[in-house]
Design an enzyme around this catalytic site. Structure first.
Site: not given
Ligand code: DMJ
Length: 912
Positions: A388, A406, A147, A294
């Protein structure tokens, strides 16, 4: 003067765009070639309307950012219901989600480049000055490496990228001398100790001040990390290296990616969700494109685009081939096992996979992108937001929605690729839903439960970093943006990095491992660029023609089997495999089949594994089905006008709010406040909704006392100070063991934090009207128009309420020490807040056991679907639930499947 080595200093001219190789160039072409094409399916949107929507996005951003800056800054995030900053350590811990908060004004940093995209250059300049003046990166806080990288390092680099662009234009940021870059470099060095493992995969967390090893660090004992956590660093780290000339960052990020590539499951070319950072063993062997994996895939393709290194593209293509072979079941994307990729690992999809259609656009694979996006849009239309997680038959699995971006991201990229105005209409719906359901006087609040419409006191920084960027860009024409967006690549947090970095400071050696890649079957790329250049101009109805067969996929979906059904075997007349839902412990034939599953053929083994998974899922679903779903308390009087919706626990007695009309009324505190004896103020609660404090007698007794006083409903407020549905599991109020049929009024439960929002509103406005219901009702625009307070006033009021909520001292209230959950005589049982196993009435429409209308993708159920449905219905009817009996006989079989069972159990615990 910049300490940035060979990097691009402020004032230097922007290098020419890199000559990236064929696929990246064609991918970019996919983005630009079709934007002017109109497909006849959706009416074109006028320039005026697009501008109007763009302006609406700007106003919404101002509302979110303005309230953050006014009421939360310098805290990391805004708490939009209580209108104050979220400071780690000062709020009850929410677990892993708090690891994004490093006391570094997260939302401000994450918003920097959004300000420029939205043409708020002056505000950007102010924001950069605030970051340089106020932000400290040396805090004694343990943060998530992933993060911190994507939001803070990415935010600083995105800010730097646009700061130097603006400086070069000659009007704004003339004073700027790479200060953001220097901060980014400082942060980069703080993150490097995380890579001190034999594998080169980073530890998941690091202490910003003490790193990993020191005892004061309070971290460094973790053994596992998620694949996305270790594989989503290359863009930021390589950009940092190339901007500064310090190659170490790119080297570390490459090493982590190389290790992941080495560890891919060789027969399937898939990766698992979590990996041991010391041994490299896969800890979770399920594999999808959503949570946990992802952005690993995203960064392989984007690293190729940004860095021009073919090995990243080859790796991406190898994985993509596997994804399309095993995970993609259009329009669904379903997790599978890396070592048994024909076997689905889940019956539900998570919201994070909504980014995947956008990535497919960048890859140039438009058809499956259109299909998955359409399926997701229909789920959104059903619940207003993407829950979710949702099941393969589109019921809610996890009900919260933290305003994730997203889906907006994929909508933007699909519009760029197809030029189909349909995607503008989709964006318009997203804007409407955000304003209608998530907007509160002090910002935008995450949805606690999309079924009830209740809120959570949370506005994540990615909402500002990503959502507004993608929505604004969706409606913007080229001239609406002050720079050329095509010169940049979006990181996973939508931060902008310039493509010219591909030719700058290329000192890190590239790995030449071409021979390791599998030979790809070209037919998998039939739909990739540059085909789209031919497709769209020739067939403007292309996107619509792909969506058309899917138009009822969600609303009229046939109940789906939990696992891919081997259709051939059914059609050929062979006996269908035994399904968990059909199993009877007393049926000798079933027991015989079970025994066979442990050994024998691979088909039997596959059936056995599926059976185990179904058993586990069905038994947890069964538990959930015995629970009532949460309810909503919606404040509808001025200045709330229905915009604040609180999550409430239901009661096992009194009318069921999902079957009865909602109850609407003004609130009044009862006396005594605990409601445990005859009320002394019946005139005050008569015809109103009584507020009662939890404790000292049974919930049913409180209900009877307020009912006798003439109340039309009751709200029990928790007496545990500081309790909140954000941090504690909601529960349902049980009866008193006696007949409760005499209780005719609805009762709901609020935790202390939610309750104090109502109590503070009474202090502020005296007359407070609420709605008790199963689902928040639409806001009443007429009421709002009668008296339209400015958002500033609203925020002020909410802020005043929030500050006073600390001071509540009501008559009869116990001290916190005296009250504890255990001392309460009321019996409690948990409420299903995360699953739709118990669904509200609107959900039941799609529940396979209730909805006998069966329709396949194009509107009609196949024989196969009907056959399965009939079979399960007949046996379910004649065999009422005897799950206690069913579980025991399979224990011995379970032993044979230990490894898979552990994986399934872990999946069930999985959090995004
Ligand atoms: C964001 O912080 C980024 O897109 C991350 O890759 C995963 N998803 C969150 C938002 O949903």
């Amino acid at each position: 003067m910049s300490e940035a080595g060979g990097g691009r200093g402020s004032g230097s001219s922007v290098p020419q765009r890199a000559p990236w190789s064929l696929v990246a160039a064609t991918a970019a072409l996919c983005l630009v070639s079709a934007t002017s094409v109109w497909t006849a399916g959706a009416a074109p949107m006028s320039r005026e309307e697009k501008q109007k929507l763009g302006n609406q996005v700007l106003e919404m951003f101002d509302h979110a950012y303005g309230n953050y800056m006014e009421h939360a800054y310098p805290a990391d995030e805004l708490m939009p219901l209580t209108c104050r900053g979220r400071v780690r350590g000062q709020e009850p811990s929410r677990g892993d989600v708090d690891d994004a908060l490093g006391k570094f004004s997260l939302t401000l940093i994450d918003s920097l480049d959004t300000l420029v995209v939205l043409n708020k250059t002056k505000e950007f300049e102010d924001a950069v000055r605030k970051v340089l003046r106020d932000v400290n990166l040396d805090n004694d806080v343990v943060v998530s490496v992933f993060e911190t990288n994507i939001r803070v390092l990415g935010g600083l680099l995105g800010g730097h990228s646009l700061a130097i662009m603006l400086k070069e234009k000659g009007e704004y940021m003339q004073w700027y001398s790479d200060e953001l870059l220097q901060m980014a470099k400082q942060l980069g060095y703080k993150l490097l100790p995380a890579f001190n493992t034999t594998s080169g995969l980073p530890y998941p967390r690091i202490n910003l001040k003490f790193g990993i090893r020191k005892p004061e660090a309070r971290t460094g004992t973790e053994t596992d990390t998620c694949t996305a956590c270790a594989g989503t660093l290359i863009l930021e780290f390589a950009a940092l290296s190339r901007f500064t000339g310090a190659t170490i960052f790119e080297e570390y990020a490459r090493k982590a990616l190389d290790f992941l590539w080495e560890k891919r499951q060789r027969s399937s070319n898939l990766v698992g969700v979590t990996i041991n950072i010391h041994t490299g063993d896969w800890v979770r062997k399920d594999s999808g494109v959503g949570a946990g994996i992802d952005s690993y895939y995203e960064y392989l393709l984007k690293a190729y685009v940004l860095l021009g290194d073919d090995s990243f593209l080859e790796r991406f293509n190898t994985h993509y081939d596997a994804i399309m072979r095993y995970i993609s079941q259009p329009p669904l994307l379903l997790d599978v096992h890396i070592h048994k990729p024909m076997l689905n690992a889940r019956t539900w999809m998570d919201a994070l996979l909504a980014f995947f259609p956008g990535l497919q656009v960048l890859k140039g694979d438009i058809r499956p992108a259109i299909e998955t996006h359409e399926m997701l849009y229909q789920v959104i239309k059903k619940h207003n937001f993407l829950p979710e997680a949702f099941t393969t038959d589109f019921r809610v699995h996890w009900a919260q929605h933290p305003l994730r971006p997203e889906f907006a991201e994929s909508t933007y990229f699909l519009y760029k690729a197809t030029g189909d105005p349909y995607y503008l209409e989709v964006g318009k719906t997203l804007i409407e839903n955000l304003n209608k359901y998530a907007r509160v006087p002090c910002g935008f609040a995450a949805m606690k439960d999309v079924r009830t419409g209740s809120h959570e006191d949370r506005m994540d920084s990615f909402f500002l970093a990503e959502m507004f960027k993608y929505l604004y860009l969706l409606f913007a024409d080229k001239e609406d943006i002050i720079f050329d967006i095509e010169d940049y690549i979006f990181t996973t947090e939508a931060h902008l990095l310039p493509l010219w970095l591909s030719t700058t400071n290329q000192r890190v050696s590239k790995k030449n491992t071409t021979s390791e890649y599998t030979e790809l079957d070209d037919s998998n790329f039939d739909w990739t660029c540059p085909n789209t250049q031919i497709l769209f101009p020739n067939d403007p109805l292309y996107a619509q023609s792909i969506r058309e067969p899917l138009k009822n996929v969600v609303d009229k979906s046939c109940p789906r089997g939990i696992i891919r059904v081997r259709e051939e075997s059914l059609r050929s007349g062979a006996k269908p495999p035994l399904r968990a839902r059909d199993f009877m412990a007393t049926n000798p034939e079933h027991l015989e089949i079970l025994k066979k599953m442990g050994a024998a053929s691979s088909i039997d083994a596959e059936d056995g594994l599926r059976f185990m998974q179904e058993m586990i899922e069905l038994s947890s679903q069964q538990q959930k089905e015995q629970q009532l779903p949460p309810r909503a308390v919606q404040i509808i009087s001025h200045p709330f006008f229905g915009r604040v919706v609180l999550t409430a626990g239901p009661a096992q007695f009194g009318p069921d709010l999902s079957k009865h009309k909602e109850t609407r009324g003004f609130v009044a505190s009862s006396k005594p406040y605990n409601g445990c004896s005859e009320l002394t103020n019946p005139e005050a609660v008569m015809g109103k909704i009584a507020l009662i404090q939890r404790g000292q007698c049974m919930f049913a007794e409180k209900a009877r006392n307020i009912q006798n006083a003439g109340a039309i409903g009751g709200i029990v407020i928790d007496d545990n100070e500081g309790s909140s549905s954000d941090t504690a599991p909601l529960f349902q109020m049980a009866g008193d063991g006696k007949d409760t049929d005499d209780i005719k009024i609805p009762m709901l439960f609020l935790f202390s934090k939610e309750g104090s929002i109502i109590l503070d509103a009474i202090r502020e406005y005296e007359e407070v009207e609420v709605l008790l219901s199963d689902k928040a009702k639409d806001r009443d625009p007429e009421m709002e128009n009668e008296e339209q307070p400015s958002s500033e006033n609203d925020s002020q009021s909410a802020e005043q309420i929030a500050s006073r909520s600390q001071e509540i001292d009501l008559v009869d209230q116990e001290s916190p020490e005296e009250s504890s959950v255990n001392s309460h005589p009321e019996s409690l049982s948990p409420v299903d807040t995360d699953s739709a196993a118990s669904v509200s009435s609107s959900e039941q429409d799609s529940n396979p056991t209730e909805n006998h209308e069966t329709t396949s993708l194009d509107g009609e159920c196949t024989d196969l679907d009907n056959q399965l449905q009939e079979q399960s219905e007949t046996e379910e009817d004649s065999n009422p639930n005897v799950w206690g009996k069913k579980v025991q006989p399979i224990d011995s079989i379970l032993a044979d499947w230990n490894e898979d069972i552990e994986a399934f159990e872990m999946m069930d615990k999985d959090e995004l």
